[in-house]
Design a protein around this motif. Structure first.
Motif, PDB file in Angstrom:
ATOM      1  N   LEU A   1       0.851  -1.179   0.000  1.00 42.04           N
ATOM      2  CA  LEU A   1       0.000   0.000   0.000  1.00 42.04           C
ATOM      3  C   LEU A   1       0.889   1.231   0.000  1.00 42.04           C
ATOM      4  CD1 LEU A   1      -2.806   1.336   0.295  1.00 42.04           C
ATOM      5  CD2 LEU A   1      -2.499   1.128   2.767  1.00 42.04           C
ATOM      6  N   ASN A   2       0.808   2.017  -1.066  1.00 41.38           N
ATOM      7  CA  ASN A   2       1.568   3.268  -1.156  1.00 41.38           C
ATOM      8  C   ASN A   2       0.590   4.429  -1.022  1.00 41.38           C
ATOM      9  OD1 ASN A   2       4.227   2.251  -1.769  1.00 41.38           O
ATOM     10  ND2 ASN A   2       3.347   1.609  -3.716  1.00 41.38           N
ATOM     11  N   ILE A   3       0.910   5.384  -0.156  1.00 41.09           N
ATOM     12  CA  ILE A   3       0.044   6.540   0.071  1.00 41.09           C
ATOM     13  C   ILE A   3       0.867   7.813  -0.083  1.00 41.09           C
ATOM     14  CG2 ILE A   3      -1.416   7.741   1.737  1.00 41.09           C
ATOM     15  CD1 ILE A   3      -1.921   5.037   3.088  1.00 41.09           C
ATOM     16  N   ASP A   4       0.404   8.697  -0.971  1.00 39.25           N
ATOM     17  CA  ASP A   4       0.996  10.036  -1.060  1.00 39.25           C
ATOM     18  C   ASP A   4       0.206  10.901  -0.085  1.00 39.25           C
ATOM     19  OD1 ASP A   4       1.689  12.648  -1.589  1.00 39.25           O
ATOM     20  OD2 ASP A   4       1.612  12.433  -3.760  1.00 39.25           O
ATOM     21  N   PHE A   5       0.792  11.216   1.046  1.00 34.93           N
ATOM     22  CA  PHE A   5       0.071  11.927   2.101  1.00 34.93           C
ATOM     23  C   PHE A   5       0.413  13.415   2.158  1.00 34.93           C
ATOM     24  CE2 PHE A   5       3.775   9.824   3.881  1.00 34.93           C
ATOM     25  CZ  PHE A   5       4.427  10.843   4.558  1.00 34.93           C
ATOM     26  N   THR A   6       0.845  13.984   1.025  1.00 41.93           N
ATOM     27  CA  THR A   6       1.200  15.398   0.979  1.00 41.93           C
ATOM     28  C   THR A   6       0.094  16.280   1.565  1.00 41.93           C
ATOM     29  OG1 THR A   6       2.525  14.980  -0.990  1.00 41.93           O
ATOM     30  CG2 THR A   6       1.965  17.272  -0.540  1.00 41.93           C
ATOM     31  N   ASN A   7      -1.139  16.089   1.112  1.00 38.97           N
ATOM     32  CA  ASN A   7      -2.276  16.878   1.607  1.00 38.97           C
ATOM     33  C   ASN A   7      -3.386  15.993   2.147  1.00 38.97           C
ATOM     34  OD1 ASN A   7      -1.304  19.541   0.834  1.00 38.97           O
ATOM     35  ND2 ASN A   7      -1.578  18.844  -1.261  1.00 38.97           N
ATOM     36  N   LEU A   8      -3.080  14.743   2.420  1.00 34.92           N
ATOM     37  CA  LEU A   8      -4.080  13.755   2.819  1.00 34.92           C
ATOM     38  C   LEU A   8      -4.071  13.573   4.331  1.00 34.92           C
ATOM     39  CD1 LEU A   8      -5.950  11.820   1.139  1.00 34.92           C
ATOM     40  CD2 LEU A   8      -4.194  10.101   1.417  1.00 34.92           C
ATOM     41  N   THR A   9      -5.251  13.671   4.956  1.00 34.99           N
ATOM     42  CA  THR A   9      -5.335  13.407   6.386  1.00 34.99           C
ATOM     43  C   THR A   9      -5.449  11.905   6.625  1.00 34.99           C
ATOM     44  OG1 THR A   9      -7.753  13.476   6.482  1.00 34.99           O
ATOM     45  CG2 THR A   9      -6.580  15.586   6.730  1.00 34.99           C
ATOM     46  N   LYS A  10      -5.249  11.494   7.849  1.00 30.25           N
ATOM     47  CA  LYS A  10      -5.402  10.085   8.186  1.00 30.25           C
ATOM     48  C   LYS A  10      -6.827   9.620   7.901  1.00 30.25           C
ATOM     49  CE  LYS A  10      -3.634   8.345  12.047  1.00 30.25           C
ATOM     50  NZ  LYS A  10      -3.460   7.931  13.460  1.00 30.25           N
ATOM     51  N   GLY A  11      -7.807  10.449   8.250  1.00 28.18           N
ATOM     52  CA  GLY A  11      -9.201  10.109   8.004  1.00 28.18           C
ATOM     53  C   GLY A  11      -9.493   9.928   6.523  1.00 28.18           C
ATOM     54  N   GLU A  12      -8.965  10.824   5.685  1.00 30.27           N
ATOM     55  CA  GLU A  12      -9.152  10.700   4.236  1.00 30.27           C
ATOM     56  C   GLU A  12      -8.496   9.432   3.710  1.00 30.27           C
ATOM     57  OE1 GLU A  12      -9.371  15.309   2.718  1.00 30.27           O
ATOM     58  OE2 GLU A  12      -7.430  14.506   3.308  1.00 30.27           O
ATOM     59  N   ALA A  13      -7.312   9.117   4.226  1.00 30.29           N
ATOM     60  CA  ALA A  13      -6.623   7.895   3.793  1.00 30.29           C
ATOM     61  C   ALA A  13      -7.448   6.661   4.137  1.00 30.29           C
ATOM     62  CB  ALA A  13      -5.242   7.807   4.444  1.00 30.29           C
ATOM     63  N   LEU A  14      -8.030   6.636   5.312  1.00 32.53           N
ATOM     64  CA  LEU A  14      -8.847   5.489   5.711  1.00 32.53           C
ATOM     65  C   LEU A  14     -10.110   5.362   4.869  1.00 32.53           C
ATOM     66  CD1 LEU A  14      -8.390   5.719   9.571  1.00 32.53           C
ATOM     67  CD2 LEU A  14      -7.455   3.979   8.035  1.00 32.53           C
ATOM     68  N   VAL A  15     -10.707   6.482   4.485  1.00 33.89           N
ATOM     69  CA  VAL A  15     -11.879   6.447   3.599  1.00 33.89           C
ATOM     70  C   VAL A  15     -11.485   5.846   2.253  1.00 33.89           C
ATOM     71  CG1 VAL A  15     -13.488   7.891   2.280  1.00 33.89           C
ATOM     72  CG2 VAL A  15     -13.138   8.319   4.714  1.00 33.89           C
ATOM     73  N   LEU A  16     -10.339   6.269   1.703  1.00 33.07           N
ATOM     74  CA  LEU A  16      -9.884   5.749   0.414  1.00 33.07           C
ATOM     75  C   LEU A  16      -9.556   4.260   0.495  1.00 33.07           C
ATOM     76  CD1 LEU A  16      -7.668   8.722  -0.791  1.00 33.07           C
ATOM     77  CD2 LEU A  16     -10.039   8.223  -1.385  1.00 33.07           C
ATOM     78  N   VAL A  17      -8.914   3.834   1.577  1.00 31.68           N
ATOM     79  CA  VAL A  17      -8.619   2.411   1.766  1.00 31.68           C
ATOM     80  C   VAL A  17      -9.921   1.618   1.839  1.00 31.68           C
ATOM     81  CG1 VAL A  17      -7.682   0.720   3.400  1.00 31.68           C
ATOM     82  CG2 VAL A  17      -6.354   2.742   2.807  1.00 31.68           C
ATOM     83  N   ASP A  18     -10.929   2.164   2.509  1.00 39.89           N
ATOM     84  CA  ASP A  18     -12.220   1.484   2.599  1.00 39.89           C
ATOM     85  C   ASP A  18     -12.872   1.340   1.229  1.00 39.89           C
ATOM     86  OD1 ASP A  18     -14.224   0.206   4.255  1.00 39.89           O
ATOM     87  OD2 ASP A  18     -15.506   1.904   3.726  1.00 39.89           O
ATOM     88  N   GLU A  19     -12.743   2.358   0.363  1.00 40.46           N
ATOM     89  CA  GLU A  19     -13.308   2.268  -0.989  1.00 40.46           C
ATOM     90  C   GLU A  19     -12.607   1.179  -1.797  1.00 40.46           C
ATOM     91  OE1 GLU A  19     -16.060   3.614  -2.325  1.00 40.46           O
ATOM     92  OE2 GLU A  19     -16.379   4.323  -0.298  1.00 40.46           O
ATOM     93  N   ILE A  20     -11.289   1.060  -1.641  1.00 42.54           N
ATOM     94  CA  ILE A  20     -10.559  -0.012  -2.324  1.00 42.54           C
ATOM     95  C   ILE A  20     -11.034  -1.363  -1.791  1.00 42.54           C
ATOM     96  CG2 ILE A  20      -8.285  -1.078  -2.619  1.00 42.54           C
ATOM     97  CD1 ILE A  20      -7.141   1.792  -2.739  1.00 42.54           C
ATOM     98  N   LYS A  21     -11.238  -1.456  -0.487  1.00 41.21           N
ATOM     99  CA  LYS A  21     -11.745  -2.696   0.116  1.00 41.21           C
ATOM    100  C   LYS A  21     -13.095  -3.069  -0.501  1.00 41.21           C
ATOM    101  CE  LYS A  21     -13.619  -4.327   4.482  1.00 41.21           C
ATOM    102  NZ  LYS A  21     -13.969  -3.909   5.834  1.00 41.21           N
ATOM    103  N   GLN A  22     -13.971  -2.095  -0.651  1.00 32.41           N
ATOM    104  CA  GLN A  22     -15.287  -2.360  -1.234  1.00 32.41           C
ATOM    105  C   GLN A  22     -15.174  -2.802  -2.691  1.00 32.41           C
ATOM    106  OE1 GLN A  22     -18.225  -2.602   0.314  1.00 32.41           O
ATOM    107  NE2 GLN A  22     -17.027  -2.311   2.164  1.00 32.41           N
ATOM    108  N   LYS A  23     -14.231  -2.212  -3.433  1.00 33.35           N
ATOM    109  CA  LYS A  23     -14.017  -2.606  -4.828  1.00 33.35           C
ATOM    110  C   LYS A  23     -13.571  -4.066  -4.899  1.00 33.35           C
ATOM    111  CE  LYS A  23     -13.561  -1.355  -9.231  1.00 33.35           C
ATOM    112  NZ  LYS A  23     -14.495  -0.554  -9.972  1.00 33.35           N
ATOM    113  N   ILE A  24     -12.640  -4.461  -4.036  1.00 31.10           N
ATOM    114  CA  ILE A  24     -12.180  -5.846  -4.006  1.00 31.10           C
ATOM    115  C   ILE A  24     -13.348  -6.766  -3.652  1.00 31.10           C
ATOM    116  CG2 ILE A  24     -10.689  -7.498  -2.787  1.00 31.10           C
ATOM    117  CD1 ILE A  24      -8.642  -5.190  -2.523  1.00 31.10           C
ATOM    118  N   PHE A  25     -14.152  -6.370  -2.686  1.00 27.88           N
ATOM    119  CA  PHE A  25     -15.269  -7.183  -2.221  1.00 27.88           C
ATOM    120  C   PHE A  25     -16.322  -7.365  -3.327  1.00 27.88           C
ATOM    121  CE2 PHE A  25     -19.414  -7.717  -0.168  1.00 27.88           C
ATOM    122  CZ  PHE A  25     -19.165  -8.812   0.615  1.00 27.88           C
ATOM    123  N   ASN A  26     -16.637  -6.317  -4.074  1.00 27.56           N
ATOM    124  CA  ASN A  26     -17.724  -6.342  -5.051  1.00 27.56           C
ATOM    125  C   ASN A  26     -17.321  -6.780  -6.448  1.00 27.56           C
ATOM    126  OD1 ASN A  26     -20.080  -5.364  -3.532  1.00 27.56           O
ATOM    127  ND2 ASN A  26     -18.812  -3.566  -3.210  1.00 27.56           N
TER     128      ASN A  26
END
Length: 65
Positions: free
Chosen positions: A34-59
């Motif tokens: 998992l690579n994250i460019d966190f230049t302007n990304l908050t921890k909360g935003e990163a977790l939301v994006l990871v959750d969307e990837i999780k949903q994509k894998i699931f569906n």
């Protein structure tokens, strides 16, 4: 080695925004990175994006490509 890459950008939090493409080889089999460019990304935003990837894998069909 079969690989894939899931990409989603900050502010795009719909399942349709997760792009699946060919991935790069990992150093070993059965590995996930998992690579994250966190230049302007908050921890909360990163977790939301990871959750969307999780949903994509699931569906999506498996394997993804």
């Amino acid at each position: 080695m079969a690989t894939c890459k899931f990409t989603i950008k900050r502010g795009q939090v719909d399942l349709k925004d997760v792009v699946v493409a060919a991935g790069a080889a990992e150093a070993q089999s059965d590995t996930m990175s998992l690579n994250i460019d966190f230049t302007n990304l908050t921890k909360g935003e990163a977790l939301v994006l990871v959750d969307e990837i999780k949903q994509k894998i699931f569906n999506a069909p498996w394997p993804p490509l």
